[in-house]
Design a protein around this motif. Structure first.
Motif, PDB file in Angstrom:
ATOM      1  N   GLU A   1       0.777  -1.215   0.016  1.00 17.63           N
ATOM      2  CA  GLU A   1       0.253   0.163  -0.091  1.00 17.63           C
ATOM      3  C   GLU A   1       0.862   1.327  -0.021  1.00 17.63           C
ATOM      4  OE1 GLU A   1       0.560  -1.091   4.440  1.00 17.63           O
ATOM      5  OE2 GLU A   1       0.146  -2.259   2.430  1.00 17.63           O
ATOM      6  N   GLU A   2       2.126   1.050   0.374  1.00 24.38           N
ATOM      7  CA  GLU A   2       2.998   2.491   0.408  1.00 24.38           C
ATOM      8  C   GLU A   2       3.763   2.580  -0.940  1.00 24.38           C
ATOM      9  OE1 GLU A   2       5.642   2.235   3.439  1.00 24.38           O
ATOM     10  OE2 GLU A   2       4.309   1.713   5.216  1.00 24.38           O
TER      11      GLU A   2
ATOM     12  N   PRO B   1       2.787   3.355  -4.138  1.00 28.44           N
ATOM     13  CA  PRO B   1       2.558   4.785  -4.882  1.00 28.44           C
ATOM     14  C   PRO B   1       3.389   6.050  -4.241  1.00 28.44           C
ATOM     15  CG  PRO B   1       0.487   3.486  -4.565  1.00 28.44           C
ATOM     16  CD  PRO B   1       1.537   2.733  -3.507  1.00 28.44           C
ATOM     17  N   LYS B   2       3.694   5.959  -3.094  1.00 27.16           N
ATOM     18  CA  LYS B   2       4.021   7.022  -2.503  1.00 27.16           C
ATOM     19  C   LYS B   2       5.699   6.948  -2.585  1.00 27.16           C
ATOM     20  CE  LYS B   2       0.577   6.910   1.246  1.00 27.16           C
ATOM     21  NZ  LYS B   2       0.337   6.871   2.830  1.00 27.16           N
ATOM     22  N   LYS B   3       6.107   5.826  -3.065  1.00 28.77           N
ATOM     23  CA  LYS B   3       7.635   5.770  -3.152  1.00 28.77           C
ATOM     24  C   LYS B   3       8.134   5.974  -4.360  1.00 28.77           C
ATOM     25  CE  LYS B   3       8.487   4.013   1.167  1.00 28.77           C
ATOM     26  NZ  LYS B   3       9.317   4.567   2.323  1.00 28.77           N
ATOM     27  N   THR B   4       7.342   6.087  -5.294  1.00 30.87           N
ATOM     28  CA  THR B   4       7.827   5.814  -6.881  1.00 30.87           C
ATOM     29  C   THR B   4       6.979   7.061  -7.531  1.00 30.87           C
ATOM     30  OG1 THR B   4       8.335   4.933  -8.800  1.00 30.87           O
ATOM     31  CG2 THR B   4       6.767   3.745  -7.331  1.00 30.87           C
ATOM     32  N   GLY B   5       7.457   7.525  -8.425  1.00 35.00           N
ATOM     33  CA  GLY B   5       6.652   8.442  -9.555  1.00 35.00           C
ATOM     34  C   GLY B   5       6.656   7.771 -10.870  1.00 35.00           C
TER      35      GLY B   5
END
Length: 227
Positions: free
Chosen positions: A217-218, A220-224
């Motif tokens: 779940e994390e 999407p916040k770690k990568t563009g």
């Protein structure tokens, strides 16, 4: 040829040897085939000439990138619009991306690969595992990339398609179309820790890849990464 008609292909700034290698590549042939398509015969592209402006090699044999400019016109309802459409394109061929899901003790994790990406000036860019398709079966390319980038062996039957239609990350300038697949595997805590931080990649191609295991779940916040 283009729809059975000869078209002019010039290469004023490229050697004849490099130009011939570029024209013989699957990426150039696929690009022309896509331009030839007439989905409904009401609106289609008519290419009259192509200028190959540069060819970048990946090693002594493999063509990596082709930059070209075509003289292209839009035909609508049987009439060719006199003003040409923008015809500059960077050809790099199609690619495949794999969304990895690792299940461990009831929790889901995924793998992101960390590598230097000069075009965006990032020494530690986090991305979904992915790779180019070198004139081969798409699923075979996915299996190969998973082993090369993540050290994970799988079968083509393990992959579930996420893209009925290919994803187009930059159709305004690049030909790349991406197939995305999903793969899930049960792992132990020990296996998960073994993957975390592991160095992968083909050193002879300048790859230096570090694996990052993150809660699903994390991600999407770690990568563009648009994939």
């Amino acid at each position: 040829s283009f729809r059975g008609n000869d078209i002019s292909i010039t290469y004023p700034s490229v050697s004849k040897e490099l130009a011939e290698k570029a024209i013989a590549t699957p990426m150039f042939k696929t690009w022309l085939e896509r331009c030839e398509k007439k989905p409904d015969n009401k609106k289609f592209i008519n290419i009259k000439s192509v200028e190959i402006q540069s060819v970048d090699m990946f090693g002594p044999k493999r063509v990596g990138f082709i930059k070209l400019e075509s003289e292209a016109y839009l035909v609508f309802n049987g009439k060719e619009i006199p003003r040409p459409v923008p015809g500059i394109a960077l050809l790099r061929g199609d690619s495949v991306g794999i969304l990895v899901v690792l299940s461990c003790n009831g929790k889901k994790y995924t793998i992101l690969v960390e590598q230097a990406r000069i075009p965006i000036g990032d020494a530690a860019c986090l991305e979904m595992p992915a790779g180019m398709i070198d004139d081969e079966n798409v699923k075979y390319a996915a299996v190969k990339e998973m082993e090369e980038e993540c050290g994970i062996k799988l079968k083509k039957s393990d992959l579930i398609s996420l893209t009925p239609d290919k994803m187009l990350p930059s159709p305004g300038g690049c030909d790349e179309a991406i197939d995305l697949y999903y793969f899930e595997k049960e792992v132990t805590v020990k296996e998960l820790k073994k993957i975390q931080g592991r160095i992968q990649g083909k050193s002879d191609e300048g790859e230096h890849i570090r694996l990052m295991v993150v809660p699903f779940e994390e991600a999407p916040k770690k990568t563009g990464d648009s994939k």
